[in-house]
Design a protein around this motif. Sequence first.
Motif, PDB file in Angstrom:
ATOM      1  N   ALA A 171       0.826  -1.210   0.000  1.00 11.74           N
ATOM      2  CA  ALA A 171       0.000   0.000   0.000  1.00 11.74           C
ATOM      3  C   ALA A 171       0.860   1.261   0.000  1.00 11.74           C
ATOM      4  CB  ALA A 171      -0.934  -0.007   1.205  1.00 11.74           C
ATOM      5  N   ALA A 172       2.005   1.196   0.659  1.00 19.43           N
ATOM      6  CA  ALA A 172       2.884   2.361   0.736  1.00 19.43           C
ATOM      7  C   ALA A 172       3.664   2.593  -0.560  1.00 19.43           C
ATOM      8  CB  ALA A 172       3.861   2.197   1.899  1.00 19.43           C
ATOM      9  N   SER A 173       3.668   1.597  -1.434  1.00 14.90           N
ATOM     10  CA  SER A 173       4.501   1.684  -2.635  1.00 14.90           C
ATOM     11  C   SER A 173       3.797   2.280  -3.846  1.00 14.90           C
ATOM     12  CB  SER A 173       5.027   0.285  -3.000  1.00 14.90           C
ATOM     13  OG  SER A 173       3.969  -0.540  -3.466  1.00 14.90           O
ATOM     14  N   ILE A 174       2.482   2.513  -3.742  1.00 13.50           N
ATOM     15  CA  ILE A 174       1.761   3.102  -4.872  1.00 13.50           C
ATOM     16  C   ILE A 174       1.104   4.410  -4.433  1.00 13.50           C
ATOM     17  CG2 ILE A 174       1.378   0.835  -5.915  1.00 13.50           C
ATOM     18  CD1 ILE A 174      -1.533   1.025  -5.061  1.00 13.50           C
ATOM     19  N   ALA A 175       0.816   5.264  -5.435  1.00 13.55           N
ATOM     20  CA  ALA A 175       0.311   6.607  -5.132  1.00 13.55           C
ATOM     21  C   ALA A 175      -1.151   6.796  -5.464  1.00 13.55           C
ATOM     22  CB  ALA A 175       1.146   7.644  -5.885  1.00 13.55           C
ATOM     23  N   SER A 176      -1.713   5.893  -6.268  1.00 10.64           N
ATOM     24  CA  SER A 176      -3.088   6.098  -6.714  1.00 10.64           C
ATOM     25  C   SER A 176      -3.791   4.758  -6.892  1.00 10.64           C
ATOM     26  CB  SER A 176      -3.086   6.860  -8.045  1.00 10.64           C
ATOM     27  OG  SER A 176      -4.396   7.025  -8.548  1.00 10.64           O
ATOM     28  N   LEU A 177      -5.066   4.705  -6.506  1.00  8.10           N
ATOM     29  CA  LEU A 177      -5.860   3.491  -6.690  1.00  8.10           C
ATOM     30  C   LEU A 177      -7.342   3.858  -6.771  1.00  8.10           C
ATOM     31  CD1 LEU A 177      -5.508   0.391  -6.914  1.00  8.10           C
ATOM     32  CD2 LEU A 177      -6.120   0.252  -4.496  1.00  8.10           C
ATOM     33  N   ASP A 178      -7.990   3.340  -7.806  1.00  7.39           N
ATOM     34  CA  ASP A 178      -9.420   3.574  -8.005  1.00  7.39           C
ATOM     35  C   ASP A 178     -10.253   2.332  -7.727  1.00  7.39           C
ATOM     36  OD1 ASP A 178      -9.528   6.367  -9.601  1.00  7.39           O
ATOM     37  OD2 ASP A 178      -7.801   5.207 -10.289  1.00  7.39           O
ATOM     38  N   ILE A 179      -9.671   1.160  -7.997  1.00  6.60           N
ATOM     39  CA  ILE A 179     -10.420  -0.097  -7.924  1.00  6.60           C
ATOM     40  C   ILE A 179      -9.566  -1.153  -7.228  1.00  6.60           C
ATOM     41  CG2 ILE A 179     -11.588  -1.903  -9.246  1.00  6.60           C
ATOM     42  CD1 ILE A 179     -11.632   0.219 -11.593  1.00  6.60           C
ATOM     43  N   LEU A 180     -10.158  -1.829  -6.259  1.00  6.85           N
ATOM     44  CA  LEU A 180      -9.495  -2.949  -5.578  1.00  6.85           C
ATOM     45  C   LEU A 180     -10.305  -4.205  -5.822  1.00  6.85           C
ATOM     46  CD1 LEU A 180      -7.494  -4.271  -3.576  1.00  6.85           C
ATOM     47  CD2 LEU A 180      -8.995  -3.496  -1.722  1.00  6.85           C
ATOM     48  N   ILE A 181      -9.664  -5.213  -6.372  1.00 11.06           N
ATOM     49  CA  ILE A 181     -10.305  -6.506  -6.607  1.00 11.06           C
ATOM     50  C   ILE A 181      -9.633  -7.529  -5.697  1.00 11.06           C
ATOM     51  CG2 ILE A 181     -10.875  -8.297  -8.287  1.00 11.06           C
ATOM     52  CD1 ILE A 181     -10.748  -6.161 -10.470  1.00 11.06           C
ATOM     53  N   ASN A 182     -10.337  -7.919  -4.643  1.00 11.16           N
ATOM     54  CA  ASN A 182      -9.825  -8.903  -3.685  1.00 11.16           C
ATOM     55  C   ASN A 182     -10.081 -10.304  -4.241  1.00 11.16           C
ATOM     56  OD1 ASN A 182      -8.848  -7.264  -1.418  1.00 11.16           O
ATOM     57  ND2 ASN A 182     -10.988  -6.622  -1.199  1.00 11.16           N
ATOM     58  N   ASN A 183      -9.118 -10.790  -4.994  1.00  7.73           N
ATOM     59  CA  ASN A 183      -9.265 -12.076  -5.674  1.00  7.73           C
ATOM     60  C   ASN A 183      -8.475 -13.204  -5.016  1.00  7.73           C
ATOM     61  OD1 ASN A 183      -9.624 -13.909  -8.196  1.00  7.73           O
ATOM     62  ND2 ASN A 183      -7.409 -13.689  -8.026  1.00  7.73           N
ATOM     63  N   ALA A 184      -7.372 -12.888  -4.357  1.00 11.39           N
ATOM     64  CA  ALA A 184      -6.512 -13.929  -3.792  1.00 11.39           C
ATOM     65  C   ALA A 184      -7.292 -14.818  -2.823  1.00 11.39           C
ATOM     66  CB  ALA A 184      -5.320 -13.305  -3.082  1.00 11.39           C
ATOM     67  N   GLY A 185      -7.108 -16.109  -2.949  1.00 13.39           N
ATOM     68  CA  GLY A 185      -7.806 -17.042  -2.067  1.00 13.39           C
ATOM     69  C   GLY A 185      -7.245 -18.439  -2.200  1.00 13.39           C
ATOM     70  N   ILE A 186      -7.504 -19.255  -1.184  1.00 10.40           N
ATOM     71  CA  ILE A 186      -7.079 -20.660  -1.207  1.00 10.40           C
ATOM     72  C   ILE A 186      -8.285 -21.536  -0.884  1.00 10.40           C
ATOM     73  CG2 ILE A 186      -4.683 -20.166  -0.606  1.00 10.40           C
ATOM     74  CD1 ILE A 186      -5.338 -20.955   2.285  1.00 10.40           C
ATOM     75  N   SER A 187      -8.277 -22.740  -1.419  1.00 10.22           N
ATOM     76  CA  SER A 187      -9.401 -23.654  -1.178  1.00 10.22           C
ATOM     77  C   SER A 187      -9.179 -24.513   0.055  1.00 10.22           C
ATOM     78  CB  SER A 187      -9.632 -24.555  -2.391  1.00 10.22           C
ATOM     79  OG  SER A 187      -8.473 -25.315  -2.680  1.00 10.22           O
ATOM     80  N   GLY A 188      -7.916 -24.786   0.400  1.00 10.41           N
ATOM     81  CA  GLY A 188      -7.605 -25.630   1.541  1.00 10.41           C
ATOM     82  C   GLY A 188      -7.641 -27.107   1.194  1.00 10.41           C
ATOM     83  N   LYS A 189      -7.228 -27.906   2.143  1.00 10.95           N
ATOM     84  CA  LYS A 189      -7.215 -29.353   1.943  1.00 10.95           C
ATOM     85  C   LYS A 189      -8.629 -29.910   2.051  1.00 10.95           C
ATOM     86  CE  LYS A 189      -2.614 -29.682   4.046  1.00 10.95           C
ATOM     87  NZ  LYS A 189      -1.824 -30.218   5.189  1.00 10.95           N
ATOM     88  N   GLN A 190      -8.922 -30.904   1.219  1.00 10.72           N
ATOM     89  CA  GLN A 190     -10.230 -31.560   1.260  1.00 10.72           C
ATOM     90  C   GLN A 190     -10.077 -33.024   1.712  1.00 10.72           C
ATOM     91  OE1 GLN A 190      -9.744 -29.986  -2.240  1.00 10.72           O
ATOM     92  NE2 GLN A 190     -10.095 -28.155  -1.049  1.00 10.72           N
ATOM     93  N   PRO A 191     -11.164 -33.599   2.285  1.00  4.35           N
ATOM     94  CA  PRO A 191     -12.475 -32.997   2.554  1.00  4.35           C
ATOM     95  C   PRO A 191     -12.439 -32.086   3.768  1.00  4.35           C
ATOM     96  CG  PRO A 191     -12.450 -35.221   3.385  1.00  4.35           C
ATOM     97  CD  PRO A 191     -11.132 -35.029   2.678  1.00  4.35           C
ATOM     98  N   GLN A 192     -13.502 -31.279   3.896  1.00  8.96           N
ATOM     99  CA  GLN A 192     -13.556 -30.316   4.981  1.00  8.96           C
ATOM    100  C   GLN A 192     -14.836 -30.474   5.810  1.00  8.96           C
ATOM    101  OE1 GLN A 192     -13.178 -26.507   3.058  1.00  8.96           O
ATOM    102  NE2 GLN A 192     -11.074 -26.887   2.408  1.00  8.96           N
ATOM    103  N   ASN A 193     -15.310 -31.695   5.963  1.00 10.16           N
ATOM    104  CA  ASN A 193     -16.488 -31.909   6.815  1.00 10.16           C
ATOM    105  C   ASN A 193     -16.252 -31.193   8.137  1.00 10.16           C
ATOM    106  OD1 ASN A 193     -15.820 -34.299   5.045  1.00 10.16           O
ATOM    107  ND2 ASN A 193     -17.971 -34.688   5.486  1.00 10.16           N
ATOM    108  N   ILE A 194     -17.137 -30.274   8.479  1.00 12.26           N
ATOM    109  CA  ILE A 194     -16.884 -29.388   9.603  1.00 12.26           C
ATOM    110  C   ILE A 194     -16.818 -30.127  10.933  1.00 12.26           C
ATOM    111  CG2 ILE A 194     -19.223 -28.718  10.321  1.00 12.26           C
ATOM    112  CD1 ILE A 194     -16.218 -26.372   9.551  1.00 12.26           C
ATOM    113  N   SER A 195     -17.381 -31.326  11.008  1.00 14.35           N
ATOM    114  CA  SER A 195     -17.331 -32.110  12.247  1.00 14.35           C
ATOM    115  C   SER A 195     -15.945 -32.685  12.510  1.00 14.35           C
ATOM    116  CB  SER A 195     -18.347 -33.256  12.175  1.00 14.35           C
ATOM    117  OG  SER A 195     -18.024 -34.130  11.100  1.00 14.35           O
ATOM    118  N   ALA A 196     -15.104 -32.719  11.462  1.00 14.34           N
ATOM    119  CA  ALA A 196     -13.799 -33.358  11.622  1.00 14.34           C
ATOM    120  C   ALA A 196     -12.634 -32.540  11.072  1.00 14.34           C
ATOM    121  CB  ALA A 196     -13.823 -34.731  10.932  1.00 14.34           C
ATOM    122  N   CYS A 197     -12.923 -31.459  10.378  1.00  8.15           N
ATOM    123  CA  CYS A 197     -11.864 -30.666   9.734  1.00  8.15           C
ATOM    124  C   CYS A 197     -10.890 -30.113  10.775  1.00  8.15           C
ATOM    125  CB  CYS A 197     -12.481 -29.523   8.930  1.00  8.15           C
ATOM    126  SG  CYS A 197     -11.280 -28.621   7.918  1.00  8.15           S
TER     127      CYS A 197
END
Length: 234
Positions: free
Chosen positions: A70-96
Amino acid sequence: MKHVLITGANKGIGFEVAKQMAQLGYYVYLGCRDEQNGAAAINKLKSEGLSNIEFLKIDVSDLHSVQQAAASIASLDILINNAGISGKQPQNISACDIEEIKRIFNTNYFGVIQTTQAFLPLLKKAALPVIVNVSSELGSLAMQTSKDRFGNWDNYHAYGATKTALNTFTINLSQELRNFKINSVTPGYTATDLNNFAGFKTAAQGAEPIVRLATIGEDGPTGQFSRQEGELPW
């Protein structure tokens, strides 16, 4: 020329969003945590005649990295938060494994919040600041509880929970920042390494609804969750 930052843009949907935004005449900061991968993506785009692009080193899960970016740029009009990870599967919430859940949340939810907060001072200077949070149908509570839900959702309980939380962030932020355009959007079931390329849409097709929401004008929506075909239920 408007400036746009796309996180996680060295490959897949993020790369295609960067390409399409550059083709539309925006100045693109291609966000990526690995310099070698980022340079390769930049070189590929430049080989296609696109010069209005720049690599920006950013690891959304690392607050120091985000602040440096953020400190390295001077101007921004649009931010697209695209970065993401899926994680290890399966992810049954009872055991994940709880540490795996925390790891996914750290990138997909907390990473988005700290990235957005860091770039808000720049966005607030824009004539029409826009934030697009890349979500998923798996984050829709209405679709999770539908009898017609598709696929093996048990594999992605933790991932889906991060996208539900992300959608809440979109709602809260859009209500707080009334002069912004802030929306969640799902690219749809797109073939990327996130799902071992099992999706039926190409990365270019998955990028289209994201680009559409990123390039809206004053009359565009805010505080919505949508896909290529239109608005989705939360």
